[in-house]
Design a protein around this motif. Sequence first.
Motif, PDB file in Angstrom:
ATOM      1  N   LEU A  22       0.837  -1.205   0.000  1.00  0.00           N
ATOM      2  CA  LEU A  22       0.000   0.000   0.000  1.00  0.00           C
ATOM      3  C   LEU A  22       0.873   1.257   0.000  1.00  0.00           C
ATOM      4  O   LEU A  22       0.642   2.202  -0.756  1.00  0.00           O
ATOM      5  N   LYS A  23       1.909   1.234   0.832  1.00  0.00           N
ATOM      6  CA  LYS A  23       2.831   2.375   0.873  1.00  0.00           C
ATOM      7  C   LYS A  23       3.426   2.619  -0.521  1.00  0.00           C
ATOM      8  O   LYS A  23       3.456   3.754  -1.011  1.00  0.00           O
ATOM      9  N   GLN A  24       3.852   1.536  -1.177  1.00  0.00           N
ATOM     10  CA  GLN A  24       4.457   1.673  -2.499  1.00  0.00           C
ATOM     11  C   GLN A  24       3.470   2.250  -3.512  1.00  0.00           C
ATOM     12  O   GLN A  24       3.824   3.083  -4.341  1.00  0.00           O
TER      13      GLN A  24
ATOM     14  N   PHE B 299      -7.659   3.391  -5.149  1.00  0.00           N
ATOM     15  CA  PHE B 299      -8.887   2.589  -5.190  1.00  0.00           C
ATOM     16  C   PHE B 299      -9.073   1.850  -6.518  1.00  0.00           C
ATOM     17  O   PHE B 299      -9.921   0.971  -6.611  1.00  0.00           O
ATOM     18  N   LYS B 300      -8.279   2.192  -7.526  1.00  0.00           N
ATOM     19  CA  LYS B 300      -8.320   1.400  -8.762  1.00  0.00           C
ATOM     20  C   LYS B 300      -7.923  -0.044  -8.473  1.00  0.00           C
ATOM     21  O   LYS B 300      -8.239  -0.948  -9.235  1.00  0.00           O
ATOM     22  N   ASN B 301      -7.204  -0.261  -7.374  1.00  0.00           N
ATOM     23  CA  ASN B 301      -6.716  -1.599  -7.034  1.00  0.00           C
ATOM     24  C   ASN B 301      -7.730  -2.431  -6.255  1.00  0.00           C
ATOM     25  O   ASN B 301      -7.475  -3.584  -5.956  1.00  0.00           O
TER      26      ASN B 301
ATOM     27  N   VAL C  30      -9.273  -2.690   3.859  1.00  0.00           N
ATOM     28  CA  VAL C  30     -10.245  -2.616   2.763  1.00  0.00           C
ATOM     29  C   VAL C  30      -9.656  -3.200   1.479  1.00  0.00           C
ATOM     30  O   VAL C  30     -10.266  -4.032   0.803  1.00  0.00           O
ATOM     31  N   LEU C  31      -8.441  -2.762   1.145  1.00  0.00           N
ATOM     32  CA  LEU C  31      -7.840  -3.178  -0.127  1.00  0.00           C
ATOM     33  C   LEU C  31      -7.598  -4.677  -0.203  1.00  0.00           C
ATOM     34  O   LEU C  31      -7.826  -5.311  -1.222  1.00  0.00           O
TER      35      LEU C  31
ATOM     36  N   SER D 205      -3.782  -8.388  -3.461  1.00  0.00           N
ATOM     37  CA  SER D 205      -4.563  -9.615  -3.633  1.00  0.00           C
ATOM     38  C   SER D 205      -5.509  -9.747  -2.451  1.00  0.00           C
ATOM     39  O   SER D 205      -5.289  -9.160  -1.397  1.00  0.00           O
ATOM     40  N   GLN D 206      -6.578 -10.514  -2.642  1.00  0.00           N
ATOM     41  CA  GLN D 206      -7.540 -10.663  -1.563  1.00  0.00           C
ATOM     42  C   GLN D 206      -7.076 -11.721  -0.575  1.00  0.00           C
ATOM     43  O   GLN D 206      -6.721 -12.840  -0.951  1.00  0.00           O
ATOM     44  N   PHE D 207      -7.072 -11.336   0.665  1.00  0.00           N
ATOM     45  CA  PHE D 207      -6.673 -12.240   1.743  1.00  0.00           C
ATOM     46  C   PHE D 207      -7.633 -13.434   1.792  1.00  0.00           C
ATOM     47  O   PHE D 207      -8.843 -13.259   1.799  1.00  0.00           O
TER      48      PHE D 207
END
Length: 468
Positions: free
Chosen positions: A87-89, A261-263, A339-340, A366-368
Motif C-alpha cells: 500500500l505504501k508503495q 482505489f483502482k486496485n 479494505v484493499l 490480492s484478496q486475503f
Amino acid sequence: MRLLRPCQRALFSPNDSLSLFKSVSHQIRKVSSEGNTEIKRARDTQPSDKPFSKVYAADEWTNVTPSIEGLTRRRLLTNPAHPLSTLKQIIFSKFPESEYTRAEFPVSQVSVYENFDSLHFPKDHPGRSKTDTYYLNKDYVLRTHTSAHQVECFRDIITPGFLVAADVYRRDAIDRTHYPVFHQMEGGRWWSPEGVESVEDFIAKINADTEKIPRPEITIIDETLPFHDGNPIQQGQDPAVCIAITNHLKRTLEMVVSGVFKNVVIDDEALKDQPLQIRWIDATFPFTSPSWEMEVFWGGDWLEIFGCGVTHQEIFANAGYPERVGWAFGLGLERLAMVLFGVPDIRLFWSQDPRFLNQFVPGVVSQFEKFSKYPGTYRDIAFWLKQGETADSFYDNDLMDIVRESAGDLVEDAQQIDKFTHPKTGRTSLCYRIRFQSMERTLLNEEVNELQEVIRKGLTDKFGVELR
Ligand code: PHE
C-alpha cells in the motif's frame, strides 16, 4: 487526535530504568544520482533483536511497556511483500520522484519537541496526555504520528515535497480495528516566494503546479468553504495564496485516492462501474489551518482517509524558512489496507504465520484468503476498586496495557461489561470480559488460565484492586 482524559498513572515506577532505544543520532544527507536528497538516519533499517543501546532514565512519565518496546523492533514496512508495504508503495508511486523525496525514519522514539512542541501543539493539548501517548520519559515519546518529522523534512529536504511512512504508537483499546502500533504516511509540499515579483506571480506559480496534476474521474462532494471562523485562514496569509495551496492539496489527494482505489476488487456487479465517491469535510489540527479530512464512500459508509491542511507558518519558521508556504497531509495505512486486501482483523498484520505472510507478493493487491480461525475463549475479571475510587478514575487503557503485557496478541478483545457501586459500602466493582484467541494455534485451557492469573496479579499489584 482523539480527546483524552487527563493522565493518571504510570505503569512503571520512576525507579525502573528501561533500557530503550538508540539515541536520536545525527542524520546523513546524501544526494542520490537523480539529484534527490534522501534523509536516512544513521541507524540500522533491518529488523533486529538487539537490545536498545540508549538508556532513557525512567521518570514519572515513563509508561512504555516491554511488549511495546518489542513491537518497535518489528519494522513491518521493511518486508516488501507485506500488505502495508505494498500500500505504501502504491501511494508513493502516485507522487513524482523528482518533486517528492522519500524520507525514512526507522527509529520510532522522538523528542516531545518533535512530536508536539514543534508542531504548534498547545501545552495543554489532550494529545500530550500519558493516558494516550507512550512516554520513554518526560522528554521522549514513541511518535504518535508521522507529523513528528515534518519540521525536519521541511528543513532538510531539497525537493519541494516529501513523503514519509513509519510506525506510530498510541495507547488504545484492543479490538478488531485498534492496535497500539499502526502505520502512517505523511506528505508535505512547499513553495518559496524567493525570486517571484508579485503575489499574482506567486499564485500563478502554484496554480501552474496544480494544473500538472491529472484530474481523476471520481465524484467529489465538497461543501467546505475555503476558510471561515471555525476553520480559519492564518493571520497575515493572503487569501488567494491560501486558496491556491488548498487547490493543489485537494487535487493531489484526489489523484492519489483515485489511483489507490483502482486496485480494489469489487465483487458486486452493480457497483463495479460506479465512480468512486469522496467528500471533503472541515477538520482541526494544531499544525495546519485551515484543515480538512477526505472521506471515501465505501461499503455503505464514509471511511476517513486523509487528514490535511495548509501548513501552519510556525512549522516553516521552526524549519528555518519562515517565508515559505505549503501544505501537509497524513493518513493511516492499516484501515485502508484492510479494505484493499480484505483483511478482517488488524492483528493479522503482525502475524508471523506463513499462512498469512506467504499469501502476498510485493506490489500486488490480492484478496486475503481466510485460514481457519482457531477457536477462542473468554474469561471475566471482576474486582472492587479501592475505597473512594470511582469508575471514572480507573482507565481502560491502563488495564489494556496489563492485558497486553501478560498475554500479547493472544488477546483478541477486552471490554468492560459491568460496573456497579455497592449501596452500603459505596465501593465500585468493575467487570471486564477478555477474549483470548490465537491467530496461529488452538489455545489450551490451562494456558489461558495461567494468562488470566498473570493479568489478575498485574491488576492487584499495580492498582491495588480487590479481586472478586
Ligand atoms: N498527524 C495527523 C494525525 O495523526 C494527520 C495530519 C497530518 C493532519 C498532516 C494534517 C497534516 O491525525
